[in-house]
Design an enzyme around this catalytic site. Structure first.
Site, PDB file in Angstrom:
ATOM      1  N   TYR A 280      -6.709   2.879 -11.258  1.00 35.08           N
ATOM      2  CA  TYR A 280      -6.647   4.116 -10.488  1.00 35.08           C
ATOM      3  C   TYR A 280      -6.193   3.831  -9.052  1.00 35.08           C
ATOM      4  CZ  TYR A 280      -8.432   7.981  -7.626  1.00 35.08           C
ATOM      5  OH  TYR A 280      -8.554   8.997  -6.713  1.00 35.08           O
ATOM      6  N   HIS A 281      -6.741   2.779  -8.464  1.00 33.15           N
ATOM      7  CA  HIS A 281      -6.383   2.395  -7.108  1.00 33.15           C
ATOM      8  C   HIS A 281      -4.900   2.034  -7.022  1.00 33.15           C
ATOM      9  CE1 HIS A 281      -5.915  -0.657  -3.890  1.00 33.15           C
ATOM     10  NE2 HIS A 281      -6.693   0.157  -3.211  1.00 33.15           N
ATOM     11  N   HIS A 282      -4.426   1.261  -7.996  1.00 30.21           N
ATOM     12  CA  HIS A 282      -3.034   0.820  -7.973  1.00 30.21           C
ATOM     13  C   HIS A 282      -2.056   1.988  -8.053  1.00 30.21           C
ATOM     14  CE1 HIS A 282      -2.863  -3.454  -7.647  1.00 30.21           C
ATOM     15  NE2 HIS A 282      -3.705  -3.671  -8.642  1.00 30.21           N
TER      16      HIS A 282
END
Length: 286
Positions: free
Chosen positions: A149-151
């Site tokens: 999700y962060h990426h």
């Protein structure tokens, strides 16, 4: 607000040719024409990582020790160089022009070729950083929601923000370069067989949380300026995106911090990460 042609720039001891040749108008035009390709890259990324997990279910894990050493060393070197080249402009801006300028004037791209070049490199680097997940999949390590999700959100937000020359990105870029310098150095040392003390992981996770807090604070202050009609080179839509992103990161990182340190120290191991690198969000070097 001080006119752009009077902006005080840091006194760099040396400027590389690839930095002095940076033309920000060309990179902005390129990004405006191509930033939506990020959605295609994200789609391919999702297929690869989850399809890869499916294919690896009944296969032995890959070690990839040598490749992992090289990968983390390259990312650590890149992050350190990015931090060294963007921090001087950041500090110079705060010292000579103040907090308002640091948040609301995109002189770090338009007036400073060094900082401008490394800001563009920062945005582009979010694409190859997707490769972090490939190691997790091929080495059959747990792939957590926060990781992918962060990426994908950082890539999409960074590429979109560059098309607008979002001025508050000065803060986000410098913070990310600095934290990634420590994080990828930590990964590189572990990959090479020199694991730092676990307190280093705690420090990096704490800095990641602090990064999210500062990101939220900068966005909220920017929102207040816009509400008051004060000129700031950040669009209201961008502020909403950034607040949602940073706040979600804070919640997810705080949850991880609790599981990795507080719950574990209290003897509650249920649901706590067992991989020694989980507190840093990525499990690549066990």
């Amino acid at each position: 607000m001080q006119p752009y042609n009077q902006v005080t720039l840091p006194n760099y001891s040396y400027v590389f040719n690839f930095e002095s040749g940076f033309i920000h108008q060309k990179t902005r035009t390129w990004m405006q024409d191509n930033w939506t390709l990020g959605f295609y890259y994200v789609g391919v990324y999702m297929v690869l990582i989850f399809g890869g997990q499916y294919l690896m279910q009944n296969r032995p894990r890959f070690e990839l020790r040598g490749t992992l050493c090289l990968w983390n060393t390259l990312l650590a070197t890149f992050s350190i160089m990015g931090a060294c080249r963007t921090v001087p402009e950041f500090l110079c801006t705060l010292t000579h022009h103040g907090f308002y300028h640091s948040v609301c004037v995109p002189s770090f791209i338009e007036d400073d070729k060094v900082s401008g070049f490394w800001s563009f490199m920062f945005v582009l680097s979010k694409l190859p950083e997707l490769g972090d997940t490939i190691f997790i999949v091929l080495r059959k390590q747990p792939l957590i929601f926060l990781h992918w999700y962060h990426h994908i959100t950082v890539l999409l937000y960074s590429w979109f923000s560059y098309t607008e020359y979002t001025s508050s990105a000065r803060w986000f870029i410098v913070m990310n370069y600095c934290v990634h310098s420590l994080m990828y150095t930590y990964y590189a040392l572990r990959a090479w067989g020199f694991p730092p003390p676990r307190q280093v992981a705690l420090l990096i996770t704490s800095l990641q949380l602090l990064q999210m807090v500062i990101g939220c604070a900068v966005n909220m202050w920017t929102h207040q300026l816009l509400q008051q009609g004060i000129k700031c080179h950040v669009t209201p839509f961008n502020v909403k995106l950034s607040v949602a992103m940073y706040f979600s990161y804070f919640v997810l990182f705080a949850r991880f911090f609790y599981k990795a340190y507080i719950a574990k120290n209290n003897g509650s191991r249920k649901g706590a990460p067992t991989n020694p690198d989980y507190p840093l969000m990525k499990s690549k070097v066990q």
